[in-house]
Design an enzyme around this catalytic site. Structure first.
Site, mmCIF file in Angstrom:
data_model
loop_
_atom_site.group_PDB
_atom_site.id
_atom_site.type_symbol
_atom_site.label_atom_id
_atom_site.label_comp_id
_atom_site.label_asym_id
_atom_site.label_seq_id
_atom_site.Cartn_x
_atom_site.Cartn_y
_atom_site.Cartn_z
ATOM 1 N N ASN A 11 6.499 4.751 -62.311
ATOM 2 C CA ASN A 11 6.411 3.284 -62.330
ATOM 3 C C ASN A 11 5.985 2.863 -63.732
ATOM 4 O OD1 ASN A 11 5.878 0.579 -61.917
ATOM 5 N ND2 ASN A 11 4.004 0.929 -60.732
ATOM 6 N N HIS A 101 3.120 -3.086 -54.223
ATOM 7 C CA HIS A 101 2.207 -2.397 -55.150
ATOM 8 C C HIS A 101 0.910 -3.203 -55.223
ATOM 9 C CE1 HIS A 101 0.466 -0.749 -58.792
ATOM 10 N NE2 HIS A 101 1.272 0.287 -58.641
HETATM 11 C C1 PEP Z 1 0.857 3.215 -60.177
HETATM 12 O O1 PEP Z 1 1.377 2.540 -61.053
HETATM 13 O O2 PEP Z 1 1.231 3.051 -59.021
HETATM 14 C C2 PEP Z 1 -0.148 4.191 -60.545
HETATM 15 C C3 PEP Z 1 -0.567 5.035 -59.624
HETATM 16 O O3 PEP Z 1 -0.604 4.182 -61.832
HETATM 17 P P1 PEP Z 1 -1.490 5.346 -62.541
HETATM 18 O O4 PEP Z 1 -0.767 6.640 -62.322
HETATM 19 O O5 PEP Z 1 -1.534 4.950 -63.980
HETATM 20 O O6 PEP Z 1 -2.822 5.346 -61.885
#
Ligand code: PEP
Length: 258
Positions: A11, A101
């Site tokens: 993501n 999200h």
């Molecule tokens: C996310 O964007 O869903 C995420 C888990 O970000 P990170 O891996 O940076 O914690």
């Protein structure tokens, strides 16, 4: 029990313009082997403005990485300034769309009801929804993980058919672990993903619960991916920060070798 092929998703959030996006995809493709892609499904979720460029590179260079989006609207078309319809994404060969999200829930006021409409619209457009769920630190400390996740899943999946749920993806992302550098322990992540699967079983049936893929997300890095991914109820990862580095993301995908 059904065999579930892991899905590792990157993501990118609001990062990288379309030139930078192309560079990252090309670099990532050099770092991956056929064996990596045979063992694990991979998706990348660039910002909307990058999707067409990324699609062109993936298809021209035959890179077996699925294209994803970070969000969409639930309506088919109309007066929704700034929004993107599911069919517009499907036309760009987008396969997976994230919905719910925590950043969208917290910053853009996305509710379970909106998530529910998005899942139905994504499915109707023949794409796969990645539905994110997860608790805050306060909810965890108050012992409310189970009730919170049950509400998110019950309301988010209301009226969604069992065969849709069986083929979709649920990303369990404890909010306190996203972008913080704090990862849930593999045991905690496993326990909560197991709880998510049990909730799906209670809402549907065992076959649906056995089939749905459950990702863990929250500061997953090359060093933490192997142990997280070896948990029986974790079928992949939704990765933010580490997905912005071709090397780190490739190493997360290659968790089996580490
Ligand atoms: C996310 O964007 O869903 C995420 C888990 O970000 P990170 O891996 O940076 O914690």
């Amino acid at each position: 029990m059904a065999t579930r092929k892991p899905l590792i998703s990157g993501n990118w959030k609001m990062n990288l313009n379309h030139f930078e996006a192309i560079q990252l995809v090309q670099k990532l493709s050099y770092g991956l082997t056929k064996d990596d892609i045979d063992a694990v499904d991979v998706s990348i979720h660039p910002p909307f403005t990058d999707i067409r460029s990324v699609q062109t590179v993936l298809e021209a260079d035959k890179i077996p990485i699925a294209l994803g989006a970070q969000n969409c609207h639930w309506e088919v078309k109309g007066a929704f300034t700034g929004e993107i319809a599911p069919s517009m994404l499907a036309k760009l060969n987008v396969t997976y769309v994230i919905c719910g999200h925590s950043e969208r829930r917290e910053l853009m006021g996305e509710t379970n009801e909106m998530v529910n409409k998005k899942i139905k619209a994504i499915t109707k457009a023949e794409m796969t929804a990645i539905m994110a769920c997860g608790e805050t630190l306060e909810q965890r400390e108050a012992g409310e993980v189970e009730s919170h996740l049950t509400t998110q899943l019950t309301e988010g999946l209301a009226g969604v058919k069992a065969d849709t749920v069986a083929s979709m993806v649920i990303a369990y992302e404890p909010i306190w672990a996203i972008g913080t550098g704090v990862t849930a322990t593999p045991e905690d992540a496993q326990d909560t993903c197991k709880l998510v699967r049990k909730t799906v079983e209670d809402l549907y049936n065992k076959a649906t619960a056995d089939s749905v893929r459950i990702q863990y997300g929250g500061s997953v890095k090359p060093g933490t991916a192997p142990e997280l991914m070896s948990q029986p109820d974790i079928d992949g990862a939704l990765i933010g920060g580490a997905a912005l580095s071709a090397e780190d993301f490739a190493h997360c995908i290659q968790y089996r070798l580490r």
